[in-house]
Design a protein around this motif. Structure first.
Motif, mmCIF file in Angstrom:
data_model
loop_
_atom_site.group_PDB
_atom_site.id
_atom_site.type_symbol
_atom_site.label_atom_id
_atom_site.label_comp_id
_atom_site.label_asym_id
_atom_site.label_seq_id
_atom_site.Cartn_x
_atom_site.Cartn_y
_atom_site.Cartn_z
ATOM 1 N N THR A 211 2.533 -22.142 4.218
ATOM 2 C CA THR A 211 1.397 -23.001 4.637
ATOM 3 C C THR A 211 0.248 -22.369 4.629
ATOM 4 O OG1 THR A 211 2.095 -22.016 6.948
ATOM 5 C CG2 THR A 211 3.012 -24.062 6.297
ATOM 6 N N GLY A 212 -0.002 -21.025 4.264
ATOM 7 C CA GLY A 212 -1.236 -20.378 4.123
ATOM 8 C C GLY A 212 -1.488 -19.734 2.534
ATOM 9 N N HIS A 213 -1.997 -18.732 2.399
ATOM 10 C CA HIS A 213 -2.249 -18.260 1.186
ATOM 11 C C HIS A 213 -1.139 -17.415 0.706
ATOM 12 C CE1 HIS A 213 -4.217 -15.772 -1.660
ATOM 13 N NE2 HIS A 213 -5.312 -16.449 -1.660
ATOM 14 N N PHE A 214 -0.306 -18.076 -0.324
ATOM 15 C CA PHE A 214 1.074 -17.648 -0.809
ATOM 16 C C PHE A 214 0.835 -16.343 -1.286
ATOM 17 C CE2 PHE A 214 4.561 -17.225 -3.498
ATOM 18 C CZ PHE A 214 5.808 -17.675 -2.538
ATOM 19 N N GLU A 215 0.045 -16.179 -2.360
ATOM 20 C CA GLU A 215 -0.020 -14.802 -2.933
ATOM 21 C C GLU A 215 -0.453 -13.663 -2.107
ATOM 22 O OE1 GLU A 215 -1.463 -17.655 -3.880
ATOM 23 O OE2 GLU A 215 -0.648 -18.340 -5.831
ATOM 24 N N ALA A 216 -1.435 -13.790 -1.162
ATOM 25 C CA ALA A 216 -1.744 -12.874 -0.461
ATOM 26 C C ALA A 216 -0.750 -12.206 0.382
ATOM 27 C CB ALA A 216 -3.129 -13.409 0.302
ATOM 28 N N VAL A 217 -0.047 -13.405 1.053
ATOM 29 C CA VAL A 217 1.405 -13.153 2.128
ATOM 30 C C VAL A 217 2.316 -12.294 1.274
ATOM 31 C CG1 VAL A 217 3.149 -14.161 3.599
ATOM 32 C CG2 VAL A 217 0.850 -14.934 3.698
ATOM 33 N N ILE A 218 2.767 -12.846 0.081
ATOM 34 C CA ILE A 218 3.688 -12.093 -0.568
ATOM 35 C C ILE A 218 3.330 -10.554 -0.965
ATOM 36 C CG2 ILE A 218 5.108 -12.267 -2.776
ATOM 37 C CD1 ILE A 218 5.761 -14.193 -0.634
ATOM 38 N N SER A 219 2.233 -10.407 -1.549
ATOM 39 C CA SER A 219 1.611 -9.051 -1.848
ATOM 40 C C SER A 219 1.774 -8.310 -0.560
ATOM 41 C CB SER A 219 0.123 -8.933 -2.106
ATOM 42 O OG SER A 219 -0.414 -8.001 -2.487
ATOM 43 N N THR A 220 1.152 -8.637 0.505
ATOM 44 C CA THR A 220 1.225 -7.729 2.116
ATOM 45 C C THR A 220 2.695 -7.609 2.250
ATOM 46 O OG1 THR A 220 -0.851 -8.801 2.654
ATOM 47 C CG2 THR A 220 0.672 -8.080 4.264
ATOM 48 N N TRP A 221 3.640 -8.740 2.149
ATOM 49 C CA TRP A 221 5.235 -8.528 2.478
ATOM 50 C C TRP A 221 5.714 -7.213 1.643
ATOM 51 C CZ3 TRP A 221 8.429 -13.263 3.483
ATOM 52 C CH2 TRP A 221 9.573 -13.172 4.185
ATOM 53 N N GLN A 222 5.637 -7.355 0.285
ATOM 54 C CA GLN A 222 6.012 -6.467 -0.573
ATOM 55 C C GLN A 222 5.498 -4.981 -0.181
ATOM 56 O OE1 GLN A 222 4.815 -7.846 -4.311
ATOM 57 N NE2 GLN A 222 6.620 -9.161 -4.581
ATOM 58 N N THR A 223 4.224 -5.044 0.271
ATOM 59 C CA THR A 223 3.673 -3.627 0.504
ATOM 60 C C THR A 223 4.465 -3.238 1.719
ATOM 61 O OG1 THR A 223 1.615 -4.095 -0.279
ATOM 62 C CG2 THR A 223 1.710 -2.165 1.042
ATOM 63 N N LEU A 224 4.726 -4.043 2.856
ATOM 64 C CA LEU A 224 5.383 -3.396 4.122
ATOM 65 C C LEU A 224 6.844 -3.158 3.677
ATOM 66 C CD1 LEU A 224 4.236 -5.911 6.731
ATOM 67 C CD2 LEU A 224 3.526 -3.775 6.332
ATOM 68 N N GLU A 225 7.527 -3.908 2.871
ATOM 69 C CA GLU A 225 8.882 -3.751 2.593
ATOM 70 C C GLU A 225 8.976 -2.272 1.882
ATOM 71 O OE1 GLU A 225 11.511 -5.131 3.627
ATOM 72 O OE2 GLU A 225 10.760 -6.862 4.370
ATOM 73 N N ARG A 226 8.183 -1.996 0.902
ATOM 74 C CA ARG A 226 8.114 -0.720 0.024
ATOM 75 C C ARG A 226 7.864 0.581 1.045
ATOM 76 N NH1 ARG A 226 5.092 -3.452 -3.851
ATOM 77 N NH2 ARG A 226 2.985 -2.617 -3.022
ATOM 78 N N GLU A 227 7.206 0.187 2.089
ATOM 79 C CA GLU A 227 6.923 1.149 3.168
ATOM 80 C C GLU A 227 8.136 1.292 4.228
ATOM 81 O OE1 GLU A 227 3.101 0.391 4.949
ATOM 82 O OE2 GLU A 227 2.095 1.078 3.008
ATOM 83 N N HIS A 228 8.921 0.487 4.141
ATOM 84 C CA HIS A 228 10.414 0.355 4.957
ATOM 85 C C HIS A 228 9.948 0.226 6.533
ATOM 86 C CE1 HIS A 228 12.801 1.757 1.521
ATOM 87 N NE2 HIS A 228 11.904 2.883 1.459
ATOM 88 N N THR A 229 8.956 -0.902 6.774
ATOM 89 C CA THR A 229 8.417 -1.379 7.862
ATOM 90 C C THR A 229 9.385 -2.007 8.598
ATOM 91 O OG1 THR A 229 6.252 -1.046 7.249
ATOM 92 C CG2 THR A 229 6.768 -2.321 9.467
ATOM 93 N N TRP A 230 10.165 -1.608 9.779
ATOM 94 C CA TRP A 230 11.038 -2.499 10.434
ATOM 95 C C TRP A 230 10.605 -3.246 11.615
ATOM 96 C CZ3 TRP A 230 16.401 -3.626 9.389
ATOM 97 C CH2 TRP A 230 16.845 -2.938 8.371
#
Length: 282
Positions: A211-230
């Motif tokens: 419902t928002g800026h899809f590419e920006a959300v996915i990019s941010t999400w991938q960054t957090l997952e790489r940093e193992h943010t729980w």
């Protein structure tokens, strides 16, 4: 189909028809919780539950017994009414829409003490931030999961008991800093809270993406997952802000943009659930 109807009706009652927020405030829960912990038997019992695996096992056992043994024996009508009441209780403890409206009205009339008071309700991520607008916006992104998506997921997976247990655990975590509980138990409660929010937080973040800026959300999400943010609150904050990357407004308009993102996310998932229920009928 019954689950979808109950969910849609509960959302309507919550936001349109019936103001139930005063029946689910924390005061009664805090009083009962503190009195229970003050008993010697509960203190000894709590000391044995300093491991999140035990907590998780007990919660799952309680859900299974209530949902599949006790509830079916009480009849379909009772199960439906109980499910509706449970969802209304779990969508809380406050009503986000009404609190936001009250905040904007207080801000427009220059009631600074009132705006700070309301902002404190939303200040879960950064309670010491001095900008009420910041607290409101970050709180909206997090509370969309805590107050709505989380209970909905619990209800879909485990029925009414699942939604209630989600809300009770959320209360327990919020009270952990204000009651005399062993640090090991507090740590276990918070870890369990992160576990049960793993799926709802990601469903909420996915809603922000759609419902928002899809590419920006996915990019941010991938960054957090790489940093193992729980930390699910960090995920909700980061993806929610990324979803609004195209919005450069400030002040009142920025708050309304955050509220609109939450509204679109809830409508999205409610529509998907209703559509899935319709498909199951045919």
């Amino acid at each position: 189909m019954i689950t979808a109807i109950t969910l849609i009706l509960a959302l309507c009652l919550e936001h349109i028809v019936w103001n139930v927020s005063r029946w689910r405030q924390r005061d009664v829960f805090i009083t009962c919780y503190q009195r229970t912990l003050a008993t010697k038997s509960m203190t000894r019992f709590a000391q044995q539950l300093a491991n999140p695996n035990w907590l998780l096992t007990l919660l799952v056992f309680l859900v299974v017994i209530c949902q599949f043994v006790i509830m079916p024996a009480l009849g379909t009508l009772f199960v439906w009414v109980f499910g509706l009441a449970a969802l209304l209780f779990s969508f809380g403890p406050r009503n986000l829409g009404r609190d936001l409206e009250a905040y904007l009205q207080a801000q427009a009339s220059g009631q600074h003490q009132r705006t700070n008071q309301i902002a404190s309700y939303f200040a879960e991520l950064d309670p010491h931030h001095h900008d009420p607008d910041h607290q409101i916006k970050q709180g909206l992104l997090i509370q969309a999961n805590q107050a709505l998506i989380g209970p909905i997921i619990g209800f879909i997976l485990f029925g009414a008991i699942g939604a209630v247990l989600y809300r009770v655990l959320d209360h327990l975590v919020s009270l952990s800093d204000t009651t005399a509980v062993k640090p090991a138990l507090i740590k276990s409660l918070r870890r369990l809270h992160d576990w049960i929010n793993w799926l709802p937080a990601r469903i909420t973040a996915l809603g922000y993406a759609v419902t928002g800026h899809f590419e920006a959300v996915i990019s941010t999400w991938q960054t957090l997952e790489r940093e193992h943010t729980w930390n699910h609150t960090a995920l909700l904050q980061a993806t929610g802000q990324a979803a609004l990357a195209d919005h450069t407004t400030t002040g009142r308009e920025s708050i309304l943009a955050h509220a609109a993102l939450i509204r679109r996310t809830i409508i999205l998932w409610s529509g998907i659930i209703a559509f899935a229920a319709l498909l199951s009928v045919f």
